[in-house]
Design a protein around this motif. Sequence first.
Motif, PDB file in Angstrom:
ATOM      1  N   PRO A 294      -0.583  -1.576   3.705  1.00 29.33           N
ATOM      2  CA  PRO A 294       0.589  -2.395   3.358  1.00 29.33           C
ATOM      3  C   PRO A 294       0.413  -3.046   1.982  1.00 29.33           C
ATOM      4  O   PRO A 294      -0.586  -3.740   1.762  1.00 29.33           O
TER       5      PRO A 294
ATOM      6  N   PHE B  64       4.800  -7.273   4.082  1.00 30.78           N
ATOM      7  CA  PHE B  64       4.529  -6.215   5.058  1.00 30.78           C
ATOM      8  C   PHE B  64       3.272  -6.550   5.843  1.00 30.78           C
ATOM      9  O   PHE B  64       2.291  -7.047   5.269  1.00 30.78           O
TER      10      PHE B  64
ATOM     11  N   TRP C 225       4.824  -2.070   7.815  1.00 33.26           N
ATOM     12  CA  TRP C 225       4.616  -1.054   6.772  1.00 33.26           C
ATOM     13  C   TRP C 225       4.649   0.349   7.377  1.00 33.26           C
ATOM     14  O   TRP C 225       5.244   1.271   6.806  1.00 33.26           O
TER      15      TRP C 225
END
Lengths: 165, 426
Positions: free
Chosen positions: A35, A110, A115
């Motif tokens: 992420p 995220f 993600w």
Amino acid sequence: MLFQSQIGSLLHQDHMTTIETLQGLEELLGAHRKPPVVDPGLAEKLGALAATLRAEVESHFAFEEGHLFPLFMSKGETGIVMMLTHEHRSILPMAVRVADLAHAAVAQGFDEQSWRDFRDTGAELVEREIFHIQKEEMGLLAAISALLNESEDAALAATYTETVK
Amino acid sequence: MFAGAFMMGAKDRLLPPSIPFRFFASAILFHVAGWLVLAWGSESVPGFLGGTGAVLAALHLVTLGVLAMTAMGAAYQMLPVATRRQLGPAWACSFSWWLFTPGVVLLSLGLGTGWPVALDGGAALCVAGLSLFGLLVGRNLAQVGDLPAVTWPAWVAVGSLAGLLVLAVLLVIDMDVGILENRPAVAAAHAVLAGYGFMGMLVVGFSAVLVPMFVLSKPVEDRDGKRVAVVAGLALLAGLAGMATAWSWLLVVACLLGLVAVGLYFAMQRRVLASRMRKKLEPFFRLLKAGWLLLVVSLLVALALAFEAPVARLAPLWAWLLVFGWLLSFATGILQRIVPFLASMHSGAKGGKPVLLSHLTHQRLLDLHAALHGGALLLMAAAMVFDLTSLARLAALSGLAGALAFAAFAGVLMTRYRAHERRSQS
């Protein structure tokens, strides 16, 4: 062939914008396994992505289904309408989902799960939407040139300008 | 293009998927068989100038079994859609496969062993299958006046097909009863018509449809397609006249005209690629680009031959570059993109989401094929130049391994496609 009609030209411009957005999304997904940190630069990109997906995909599909496809149906071209409408049904929720996830990431960043969702849904959206645009560019735009007369073309272009752009 | 078929109320112009797929599946199997037979006879490849045996059999397994087979499947699927005209009844397309496929097997057996029954029977079946194909395509093209970028090159291809079939019959009769005074010249004319004329001009015509569709670009300009067809047609005529008269200056003119035609074709493709919306070129383009490069090299080698460079070393290299370098690279590049594309298109027809191309395509197998195919091309070229039989065997084995990787890609694709269809229906 593709640019003989006004409405074909306008839809083509939409495709160009959407492809550019999808290519940006593809680059973003390819650049990060983990992420990414949502810094101001990425937040701006994600915001633009969400806005473009909503504007280009949602309004583009709505215009086609609300104005163009009924005209095709009236001319007996049901196959094209059925196939593209069927694809809209699978692409639109995916585009909205990616836009929502992008919007949420701008606010909260995220994590692993969000993600993964964003990456998986985004990758599928890129592939399905590009395949869909290939069909529209090679089939729909040619069909418009072949089927619509000048006044129908002009009326559709005016409606498009009022409702989409 | 294909999408347009479903679209423009043209379902009646689309063939059942089993027809193009049976041509593509056959091409993939003959691809393995061709390399296998070439590996078997690889010690004869350097310096090969003709004569029955494994090399001639392998050459025809590839030219007929892979290249022509792919061209037939693609033409049956594409032409009626691109031209928006009927191509012919599905049974006729199917019948051409039933004639052609056993014909390729028998002819290759005859060319490999010299067995007259197989040679004559195989040649008859191949000529019948290809003639039926030519008639169907010609009938379709005759109805079209508004797509010259496709139809003009396709007409040159159909004319070349007629010419190469006549020469093929003469060559086979000559093997039985000896009627030709200058067999090498007739064989060379047959190869030129088959490689540059029939297959080459189909490539030009198909490129005008397929490349813009895959990269999302402007369509090919009509005048560009016409120019390529005219110059290439003149090059072919000059080449045939040169071989018939043994006037080497005509062969030089033919090669130069061929290079001009290729330059025009490249300029046409460059304009297509420059205007593309899809910036990232997909992996199959590496084979297309390799094929385009080797097309130029093949013409340069042909030019050297026209200037009377040593035939024993350069003639096999020229044939290698033309058939395995240009055409096989291009055909496998198109096959690896068109088969999943069609499978995905057809998968959506029964309801549910169409299967993703990326799900159907085992990219690592295709990467492996590309590497092994490229290795085979380079190794065999070196084997021919330096007259090294051991290197020729290594090259053929590399090609065989690549063909097996390609067949595995097709197997994986079909397995995944069927699994998706089962899930969609349940």
